[in-house]
Write an enzyme that holds these catalytic residues in place. Structure first.
Site, PDB file in Angstrom:
ATOM      1  N   GLN A 278      -4.464  -5.244   6.892  1.00 26.77           N
ATOM      2  CA  GLN A 278      -5.433  -6.170   6.299  1.00 26.77           C
ATOM      3  C   GLN A 278      -5.360  -7.567   6.918  1.00 26.77           C
ATOM      4  O   GLN A 278      -6.071  -8.475   6.491  1.00 26.77           O
ATOM      5  CB  GLN A 278      -5.217  -6.268   4.774  1.00 26.77           C
ATOM      6  CG  GLN A 278      -5.396  -4.947   4.033  1.00 26.77           C
ATOM      7  CD  GLN A 278      -6.850  -4.481   3.982  1.00 26.77           C
ATOM      8  OE1 GLN A 278      -7.783  -5.233   4.284  1.00 26.77           O
ATOM      9  NE2 GLN A 278      -7.059  -3.229   3.605  1.00 26.77           N
TER      10      GLN A 278
ATOM     11  N   LYS B 164     -10.539  -0.667  10.048  1.00 29.55           N
ATOM     12  CA  LYS B 164     -10.615  -1.872   9.206  1.00 29.55           C
ATOM     13  C   LYS B 164     -10.923  -3.105  10.040  1.00 29.55           C
ATOM     14  O   LYS B 164     -10.967  -4.222   9.537  1.00 29.55           O
ATOM     15  CB  LYS B 164      -9.295  -2.066   8.456  1.00 29.55           C
ATOM     16  CG  LYS B 164      -9.020  -0.961   7.437  1.00 29.55           C
ATOM     17  CD  LYS B 164      -7.763  -1.237   6.678  1.00 29.55           C
ATOM     18  CE  LYS B 164      -7.280  -0.013   5.934  1.00 29.55           C
ATOM     19  NZ  LYS B 164      -8.127   0.365   4.797  1.00 29.55           N
TER      20      LYS B 164
ATOM     21  N   HIS C 267       0.870  -1.179   0.000  1.00 33.29           N
ATOM     22  CA  HIS C 267       0.000   0.000   0.000  1.00 33.29           C
ATOM     23  C   HIS C 267       0.906   1.229   0.000  1.00 33.29           C
ATOM     24  O   HIS C 267       2.030   1.173   0.514  1.00 33.29           O
ATOM     25  CB  HIS C 267      -0.838  -0.059   1.291  1.00 33.29           C
ATOM     26  CG  HIS C 267      -1.901   0.988   1.406  1.00 33.29           C
ATOM     27  ND1 HIS C 267      -1.643   2.274   1.815  1.00 33.29           N
ATOM     28  CD2 HIS C 267      -3.235   0.930   1.202  1.00 33.29           C
ATOM     29  CE1 HIS C 267      -2.775   2.961   1.861  1.00 33.29           C
ATOM     30  NE2 HIS C 267      -3.765   2.165   1.484  1.00 33.29           N
TER      31      HIS C 267
ATOM     32  N   ASP D 227       3.087  -4.611   8.015  1.00 32.33           N
ATOM     33  CA  ASP D 227       1.876  -3.809   7.852  1.00 32.33           C
ATOM     34  C   ASP D 227       0.698  -4.779   8.006  1.00 32.33           C
ATOM     35  O   ASP D 227       0.390  -5.546   7.096  1.00 32.33           O
ATOM     36  CB  ASP D 227       1.886  -3.142   6.476  1.00 32.33           C
ATOM     37  CG  ASP D 227       0.585  -2.410   6.186  1.00 32.33           C
ATOM     38  OD1 ASP D 227      -0.324  -2.425   7.040  1.00 32.33           O
ATOM     39  OD2 ASP D 227       0.474  -1.825   5.088  1.00 32.33           O
TER      40      ASP D 227
ATOM     41  N   CYS E 276      -4.938   2.618  -3.620  1.00 28.88           N
ATOM     42  CA  CYS E 276      -3.726   3.139  -2.938  1.00 28.88           C
ATOM     43  C   CYS E 276      -2.591   2.130  -3.028  1.00 28.88           C
ATOM     44  O   CYS E 276      -1.806   1.975  -2.067  1.00 28.88           O
ATOM     45  CB  CYS E 276      -4.004   3.511  -1.492  1.00 28.88           C
ATOM     46  SG  CYS E 276      -5.179   4.840  -1.313  1.00 28.88           S
TER      47      CYS E 276
HETATM   48  N1  PMP Z   1      -1.797  -0.815   4.623  1.00 29.99           N
HETATM   49  C1  PMP Z   1      -2.747  -1.508   3.998  1.00 29.99           C
HETATM   50  C2  PMP Z   1      -2.431  -2.890   3.504  1.00 29.99           C
HETATM   51  C3  PMP Z   1      -4.005  -0.958   3.818  1.00 29.99           C
HETATM   52  O1  PMP Z   1      -4.953  -1.655   3.187  1.00 29.99           O
HETATM   53  C4  PMP Z   1      -4.264   0.353   4.292  1.00 29.99           C
HETATM   54  C5  PMP Z   1      -5.623   1.006   4.088  1.00 29.99           C
HETATM   55  N2  PMP Z   1      -6.214   0.754   2.866  1.00 29.99           N
HETATM   56  C6  PMP Z   1      -3.238   1.020   4.943  1.00 29.99           C
HETATM   57  C7  PMP Z   1      -2.021   0.411   5.097  1.00 29.99           C
HETATM   58  C8  PMP Z   1      -3.432   2.405   5.475  1.00 29.99           C
HETATM   59  O2  PMP Z   1      -4.413   2.417   6.455  1.00 29.99           O
HETATM   60  P1  PMP Z   1      -4.994   3.795   7.034  1.00 29.99           P
HETATM   61  O3  PMP Z   1      -5.424   4.605   5.843  1.00 29.99           O
HETATM   62  O4  PMP Z   1      -6.124   3.369   7.886  1.00 29.99           O
HETATM   63  O5  PMP Z   1      -3.883   4.438   7.792  1.00 29.99           O
END
Ligand code: PMP
Length: 410
Positions: free
Chosen positions: A207, A230, A127, A204, A368
């Site tokens: 997910q 999430k 991401h 990270d 993203c």
């Molecule tokens: N890492 C991953 C794998 C994500 O899917 C996301 C959110 N789509 C993020 C990081 C960032 O999360 P946040 O926008 O809640 O900080």
């Protein structure tokens, strides 16, 4: 509601009653919510916990001597304890989410542990939140960003990661699950290999946490980041897991109230961890709401959730495979959370807008995660992201809606 721990005991009808937003309709159709990789809807228990904070003890934490402040401090710190324990950790640093947690590590750890030429190794699946902070760090400290590629199915192999490691690799920062393709990466094996080579690791987990049982201690990484929204909690709250020694050896990254022990014009000293990394008034109601979310998830059982979601994903992949002109993007052997797909001749944004007319909420775009979409040969995809509260009937409705979209579009 409480479930027994047996794998097949999860009753989506009962779970759905816990989540008010699921009973609404969209364009006159019952909502089929399949955008859980972007954010999960909040159960009543979370909303009520946050409401109680606002209605009964809306005070600041740590500083107050009065009853309301004591209650707020207790609820905030108790939420920290329950969330950490849910993830197999002793404690956690509250952040706004995974993005802020990764930025915290890049700034506080990266600036003092990385120097010119040191390598940060990420994967092609990341991401933007796990790409851009390292690029920004590289601009200031001269570290180099390296990328371990995936295969054409969107699978990340341990061997590829090992091949990309050099004697200059200082940090491996990788996702446990791809938000764009649904790939479950061999993250525990990667952490183990990194540890054997003395390389620091960041996982990270944004997910991972909503879909599987996470045990920070067993995973063996140095840093683990996640987002509350999430995992059925509110937006604007999330966290960073790291060992006390690791955090003790990092300077604070933001200055202000609460993160200090003493302040004078000559200089300041720092609070202990985790508060050293929580400058200013935190998201108190959000932390309390996230505490309620992990209680709710624990009651349902992460094993039950994982088993049910696997069935739903298999069900949906089979349905998509049966539709002419539909192409699934990414074929990981182990999938969690997401299915990216394309309809021949249609822009994903149009697919998303047309499905919305059927009440089916999906995400369309680059998610993203532009580099992995480019790697798979695309600019954007449509993404179905079911969760355990979704039903087989909803999978059928979604298939019918996709078929209808194809018919109407021609
Ligand atoms: N890492 C991953 C794998 C994500 O899917 C996301 C959110 N789509 C993020 C990081 C960032 O999360 P946040 O926008 O809640 O900080």
């Amino acid at each position: 509601m409480t479930h027994s721990p047996a794998n097949d005991s999860l009753n989506p009808t009962a779970v759905r009653l816990d989540i008010p937003a699921l009973s609404r309709s969209v364009h006159g159709k019952p909502l089929v919510y399949l955008d859980n990789a972007a954010t999960t809807p909040r159960p009543k228990a979370v909303i009520e916990a946050m409401n109680r904070y606002e209605m009964e003890y809306p005070a600041n934490v740590h500083r107050g001597v009065h009853t309301l402040s004591g209650e707020a401090t207790h609820a905030y710190e108790d939420a920290r304890r329950r969330i950490a324990s849910f993830l197999g950790a002793d404690s956690l640093v509250f952040t706004r989410g995974a993005t802020e947690a990764i930025n915290l590590v890049a700034n506080a750890w990266g600036t003092c542990h990385l120097k010119e030429g040191d390598e940060v190794l990420i994967s092609a699946l990341e991401h933007h939140a796990n790409i851009v902070p390292w690029q920004m760090l590289s601009a200031t400290c001269g570290c180099v960003l390296k990328v371990a590629d995936v295969d054409d199915a969107g699978e990340l192999h341990v061997e590829t990661v090992l091949d990309a490691i050099s004697e200059k690799t200082r940090l491996i920062a990788m996702t446990g699950v791809s938000n764009a393709l649904g790939t479950v990466t061999p993250i525990a094996n990667i952490c183990e290999a990194a540890k054997a080579r003395g390389i620091t690791t960041l996982v990270d987990g944004a997910q991972m946490v909503p879909h599987m049982s996470v045990d920070f201690a067993a995973l063996g990484c140095d840093f683990f980041t996640f987002s509350g929204h999430k995992m059925y909690g509110p937006t604007g709250i999330g966290g960073l897991l790291a060992g006390k020694d690791t955090l003790d050896n990092m300077p604070p990254w933001q200055g202000g109230g609460d993160m200090i022990e003493t302040v004078s014009f000559e200089g300041s000293t720092w609070n202990t961890v985790p508060w050293k990394f929580e400058a200013g008034t935190p998201n108190i109601g959000g932390a309390i709401g996230l505490g309620a979310a992990v209680d709710w998830l624990s009651n349902i059982g992460m094993e039950n959730i994982a088993a049910r979601e696997k069935n739903l994903l298999d069900n949906m992949v089979n349905r998509l495979d049966g539709i002419e002109r539909v192409e699934i993007v990414g074929r990981p052997a182990n999938r969690s959370g997401a299915i990216s797909f394309l309809i021949e001749g249609m822009h994903p944004a149009d697919v998303g807008a047309m499905l919305d007319r059927h009440g089916v909420a999906i995400r369309a775009g680059h998610h993203c995660a532009q580099p992995i979409l480019h790697r798979m040969g695309h600019q954007s995809t449509a993404r179905l992201a079911p969760a355990f509260f979704n039903t087989e009937d909803e999978m059928e409705t979604t298939e019918a809606a996709i078929r209808r979209v194809i018919d109407v579009f021609g």
